[in-house]
Design a protein around this motif. Structure first.
Motif, PDB file in Angstrom:
ATOM      1  N   LYS A  45     -38.103  -2.405  33.441  1.00 42.77           N
ATOM      2  CA  LYS A  45     -37.306  -1.924  32.747  1.00 42.77           C
ATOM      3  C   LYS A  45     -35.937  -1.404  33.252  1.00 42.77           C
ATOM      4  CE  LYS A  45     -38.825  -0.919  27.821  1.00 42.77           C
ATOM      5  NZ  LYS A  45     -40.430  -0.178  27.871  1.00 42.77           N
ATOM      6  N   GLU A  46     -36.507  -0.671  34.571  1.00 42.89           N
ATOM      7  CA  GLU A  46     -35.410  -0.104  35.451  1.00 42.89           C
ATOM      8  C   GLU A  46     -34.673  -1.093  36.419  1.00 42.89           C
ATOM      9  OE1 GLU A  46     -34.227   3.010  35.679  1.00 42.89           O
ATOM     10  OE2 GLU A  46     -35.888   3.783  34.390  1.00 42.89           O
ATOM     11  N   LEU A  47     -35.360  -2.104  36.592  1.00 43.84           N
ATOM     12  CA  LEU A  47     -34.813  -3.121  37.451  1.00 43.84           C
ATOM     13  C   LEU A  47     -33.764  -3.931  36.466  1.00 43.84           C
ATOM     14  CD1 LEU A  47     -37.392  -5.136  39.480  1.00 43.84           C
ATOM     15  CD2 LEU A  47     -35.814  -3.164  40.177  1.00 43.84           C
ATOM     16  N   VAL A  48     -33.972  -4.152  35.267  1.00 39.90           N
ATOM     17  CA  VAL A  48     -33.081  -4.787  34.274  1.00 39.90           C
ATOM     18  C   VAL A  48     -32.090  -3.978  34.087  1.00 39.90           C
ATOM     19  CG1 VAL A  48     -32.979  -5.639  31.921  1.00 39.90           C
ATOM     20  CG2 VAL A  48     -35.018  -6.156  33.268  1.00 39.90           C
ATOM     21  N   LYS A  49     -32.166  -2.565  33.840  1.00 41.71           N
ATOM     22  CA  LYS A  49     -30.979  -1.974  33.388  1.00 41.71           C
ATOM     23  C   LYS A  49     -29.998  -1.758  34.835  1.00 41.71           C
ATOM     24  CE  LYS A  49     -32.555   2.459  31.952  1.00 41.71           C
ATOM     25  NZ  LYS A  49     -32.943   3.873  32.181  1.00 41.71           N
ATOM     26  N   ALA A  53     -26.348  -3.190  34.655  1.00 41.46           N
ATOM     27  CA  ALA A  53     -25.292  -2.454  34.960  1.00 41.46           C
ATOM     28  C   ALA A  53     -24.319  -2.877  36.006  1.00 41.46           C
ATOM     29  CB  ALA A  53     -25.834  -1.099  35.332  1.00 41.46           C
ATOM     30  N   GLY A  54     -24.818  -3.964  36.535  1.00 44.02           N
ATOM     31  CA  GLY A  54     -23.973  -4.787  37.468  1.00 44.02           C
ATOM     32  C   GLY A  54     -24.333  -4.333  38.885  1.00 44.02           C
ATOM     33  N   PHE A  89     -38.003 -11.734  34.257  1.00 45.71           N
ATOM     34  CA  PHE A  89     -37.306 -12.856  34.651  1.00 45.71           C
ATOM     35  C   PHE A  89     -36.277 -13.416  33.390  1.00 45.71           C
ATOM     36  CE2 PHE A  89     -41.048 -14.119  37.340  1.00 45.71           C
ATOM     37  CZ  PHE A  89     -40.596 -13.009  38.403  1.00 45.71           C
ATOM     38  N   HIS A  90     -36.622 -13.369  32.132  1.00 47.53           N
ATOM     39  CA  HIS A  90     -35.613 -13.539  31.159  1.00 47.53           C
ATOM     40  C   HIS A  90     -34.551 -12.863  31.185  1.00 47.53           C
ATOM     41  CE1 HIS A  90     -34.895 -15.049  27.079  1.00 47.53           C
ATOM     42  NE2 HIS A  90     -34.535 -13.817  26.823  1.00 47.53           N
ATOM     43  N   TYR A  91     -34.248 -11.528  31.806  1.00 51.04           N
ATOM     44  CA  TYR A  91     -32.872 -10.666  31.674  1.00 51.04           C
ATOM     45  C   TYR A  91     -32.186 -10.859  32.887  1.00 51.04           C
ATOM     46  CZ  TYR A  91     -36.270  -8.905  28.252  1.00 51.04           C
ATOM     47  OH  TYR A  91     -37.150  -8.816  27.144  1.00 51.04           O
ATOM     48  N   ILE A  92     -32.742 -11.434  34.144  1.00 46.50           N
ATOM     49  CA  ILE A  92     -32.113 -11.442  35.317  1.00 46.50           C
ATOM     50  C   ILE A  92     -31.463 -12.616  35.655  1.00 46.50           C
ATOM     51  CG2 ILE A  92     -32.949  -9.246  35.879  1.00 46.50           C
ATOM     52  CD1 ILE A  92     -35.020 -10.763  37.945  1.00 46.50           C
ATOM     53  N   ASP A  93     -30.828 -12.570  36.888  1.00 45.15           N
ATOM     54  CA  ASP A  93     -29.953 -14.043  37.448  1.00 45.15           C
ATOM     55  C   ASP A  93     -30.987 -14.393  38.677  1.00 45.15           C
ATOM     56  OD1 ASP A  93     -29.738 -12.063  39.203  1.00 45.15           O
ATOM     57  OD2 ASP A  93     -27.661 -12.558  39.755  1.00 45.15           O
ATOM     58  N   ILE A  94     -32.357 -14.398  38.545  1.00 43.98           N
ATOM     59  CA  ILE A  94     -33.347 -14.857  39.589  1.00 43.98           C
ATOM     60  C   ILE A  94     -33.317 -16.440  39.322  1.00 43.98           C
ATOM     61  CG2 ILE A  94     -35.186 -14.741  38.286  1.00 43.98           C
ATOM     62  CD1 ILE A  94     -36.633 -14.022  41.086  1.00 43.98           C
TER      63      ILE A  94
END
Ligand code: GLP
Length: 237
Positions: A45-49, A53-54, A89-94
């Motif tokens: 959750k923290e990584l996604v946050k 937040a850019g 993975f669903h939420y990030i630009d990997i």
């Protein structure tokens, strides 16, 4: 080993995420080792946050997960493939091609294990490895009695591990009996390791790790032989 006591589960997750974020910000091409289970959910959750937040991009980051069950499909909700999509993975630009998990449904599992190990080596090994711990001291799915010399391999899960993980399945009978896991040797080759321990169910494992005694009967104890391990713990004393 460096021991950090966190005041809460949220704080543990944040401290751990900050370590990884810092690493990726300094080296966007980092190779990160990831773990599943209940413990790292807050970490993800923290990584996604941070991504939202850019503050961080994963566009050049490569990941390798520790393990996967044998005999369930990647689409199954209990699979670690599914877990990783759902929590990170669903939420990030990997890039999809930079994501790696062992293939527990491969027709030839031994071959799949060898190939997975080769991919880790080709990527130059793992820079920072996240770990949780099983109540019996397992790391990845390296159960008590596992040789410290093993690379990625197939394991038979112990009754206690299947029992602990049955919450993710409808019935105990549905919990796979085997898994494919990176080995202790592979884990020990990671340049830096971060181990999370949370909650009363891990008290015994925590106590045993703290004694410093190294034995194959308690797999996490091998971490005492690594030069850069940070343990972040909460809810144990
Ligand atoms: C599972 C995973 C491990 C994980 C451990 C603890 O069996 N294979 O990688 O660290 O169990 O899980 P939890 O955090 O849910 O207690």
């Amino acid at each position: 080993m460096k021991w950090i006591e966190a005041a809460s589960y949220g704080e543990m997750s944040k401290i751990a995420a900050d370590l990884f974020i810092d690493h990726i910000q300094k080296d966007s091409k980092s190779v990160i080792g990831l773990a599943t289970g209940g413990t790292p959910e807050g970490f993800y959750k923290e990584l996604v946050k941070s991504y939202e937040a850019g503050e961080i991009s994963f566009s050049e980051t490569t990941t390798f997960n520790l393990d996967e069950y044998v005999g369930i499909t990647e689409e199954s909700e209990a699979s670690y493939h599914h877990y990783m999509k759902k929590h990170l993975f669903h939420y990030i630009d990997i890039k999809p091609e930079n994501i790696h998990l062992p293939n527990g449904s491969a027709p030839d599992l031994e071959k799949a294990a060898k190939e997975y190990e080769s991919k880790i080596k080709e990527a130059g090994g793992i820079d920072v490895q996240l770990l949780g711990i099983g109540i019996n001291g397992h790391i990845g799915f390296n159960e008590p009695g596992s040789s410290f010399e093993q690379e990625t391999h197939i394991v038979e899960l112990t009754a206690s591990t299947r029992e602990a993980n049955k919450i993710y399945f409808e019935r105990l009978e549905d919990v796979p009996t085997h898994a494919i896991t990176i080995g202790i040797q592979t884990i020990m080759q990671a340049k830096k390791i971060v181990l999370l321990i949370s909650g009363a169910s891990k008290q015994e494992a925590y106590d045993r790790l703290r004694t410093g005694q190294v034995t194959e009967q308690f797999p996490a104890s091998v971490l005492h032989l690594h030069g850069d391990v940070t343990v972040i713990y909460t809810g144990v004393s």
